[in-house]
Structures are given as C-alpha cells and as structure tokens.
Enzyme design. Structure first.
Site, PDB file in Angstrom:
ATOM      1  N   ASP A  11       0.691  -0.967   0.053  1.00  0.00           N
ATOM      2  CA  ASP A  11      -0.093  -0.051   0.163  1.00  0.00           C
ATOM      3  C   ASP A  11       0.945   1.214  -0.065  1.00  0.00           C
ATOM      4  O   ASP A  11       1.563   1.618   0.942  1.00  0.00           O
ATOM      5  CB  ASP A  11      -0.994  -0.008   1.292  1.00  0.00           C
ATOM      6  N   GLU A  71      -1.651  -1.708  -4.649  1.00  0.00           N
ATOM      7  CA  GLU A  71      -2.974  -1.216  -4.744  1.00  0.00           C
ATOM      8  C   GLU A  71      -2.598   0.294  -5.484  1.00  0.00           C
ATOM      9  O   GLU A  71      -1.635   1.051  -5.354  1.00  0.00           O
ATOM     10  CB  GLU A  71      -3.395  -0.566  -3.429  1.00  0.00           C
ATOM     11  N   ASP A 143      -2.229   1.015   7.245  1.00  0.00           N
ATOM     12  CA  ASP A 143      -1.430   0.771   6.114  1.00  0.00           C
ATOM     13  C   ASP A 143      -1.107  -0.679   5.818  1.00  0.00           C
ATOM     14  O   ASP A 143      -1.341  -1.183   4.710  1.00  0.00           O
ATOM     15  CB  ASP A 143      -0.106   1.554   5.965  1.00  0.00           C
TER      16      ASP A 143
END
Length: 177
Positions: A11, A71, A143
């Site tokens: 991420d 992502e 996160d």
C-alpha cells in the site's frame, strides 16, 4: 495456482507504506508478516524516496515473496501531493520488479470486493474480514492492513485466473480432438 505462493501486498505512501506477506495454497491463506515503512516527512523528497527504496528492498530480501501486488492510487485534489505520491508508487513498483517478481496492480474497489464482497465497503469492514481470513493475527496499523488486503486480493484472483486458464486449455485440447 500450483503449490504454495508467497505474496507481498503493498500500500504505497510517501509518509507510510504498508506491506503484508501471506502464503496462499488454493483457497487457504496463511499470514507470514506485515508492517509499515515510516518515512520522515521532514527529509527532502529524493532522500525519502531513497529511504523507501532501501527499506522495501530489505523487506523483500527478508521475506522472499514470489509475487507482488500493489494498490492503485486515485488522484488527490492537490496536484503536488498527487505527483509526490506517484513518485513513491513508482518506487513501490520498481523494487519488486528489480527483484524479478511479477507485479500486479489492483484498484481499491476491486480489493474491497475481493476481501469483503462489496466494492464500496468501509475500511472497518475490510479490517474485520482480515481478522476472519487471517485468524489470530494482530494487525499493526491501517497501512499494513490495507497491504494484507492487497495480497489476499492477488491470492484470490491468481487462483481464479489459474483455474480459468486450466479450463481454457482443457477446452482447447478437447476441441482439437
């Protein structure tokens, strides 16, 4: 998907980049490790990017994943912030590619749909499903949780894509007879 696949989910962020490593064998998932790379926002951009590169390189060397999933990010209202986030995202894509890993990218709504079943799920719904999919894991931060969700998405989609390819191959072979 043949055998056990070790996947790192990422991420990206310029202040914090989450990472999560899982192993997938068919539909079975196993948590390996997760964490967050925290980057000093007071450093110059070039040094922040180098720190992210070096820290992510260390994570890959320690946990040795076979695939990476990242992502995708949406454009922010602030163009300067969007550009800086894009640079961090570039590092997050570059490091696994430098390590020779296949790198997949997934939109946030696809990740939510793969983990929760609904593309517009709230973060707390995603985190609740992570606890069910990875029982006993104490997730350290949003996160890292998001990164684990990215890894799970890749595991689910890779399994599905493998089954589709096998079915297509079988149909092709049968049609050729």
């Amino acid at each position: 998907m043949a055998g056990v696949q070790r996947i790192i989910g990422l991420d990206p962020g310029l202040r914090a980049t989450g990472w999560g490593v899982i192993e997938a064998e068919g539909n079975r998932l196993r948590h390996i490790a997760h964490g967050t790379i925290r980057i000093n926002p007071d450093e110059e951009l070039a040094y922040r990017l180098r720190f992210l590169h070096d820290a992510l390189t260390e994570v890959l060397a320690e946990w040795r994943p076979l695939a990476a999933a990242v992502e995708e990010t949406f454009v922010n209202q602030n163009p300067a912030s969007t550009l800086k986030l894009g640079q961090a995202r570039g590092i997050v894509l570059l490091v696994p590619a430098q390590a020779g890993l296949p790198v997949a990218e997934y939109a946030p709504n696809l990740i939510k749909k793969a983990v929760v079943g609904v593309g517009h799920a709230e973060k707390d719904q995603v985190h609740a499903m992570l606890k069910r999919l990875l029982p006993g894991v104490v997730i350290k931060g949003a996160d890292a949780a998001d990164a684990l969700a990215v890894a799970i998405t890749h595991a689910h989609l890779a399994t599905t894509q493998s089954r589709i390819r096998a079915a297509e191959t079988a149909a092709f072979i049968q049609a050729g007879r």
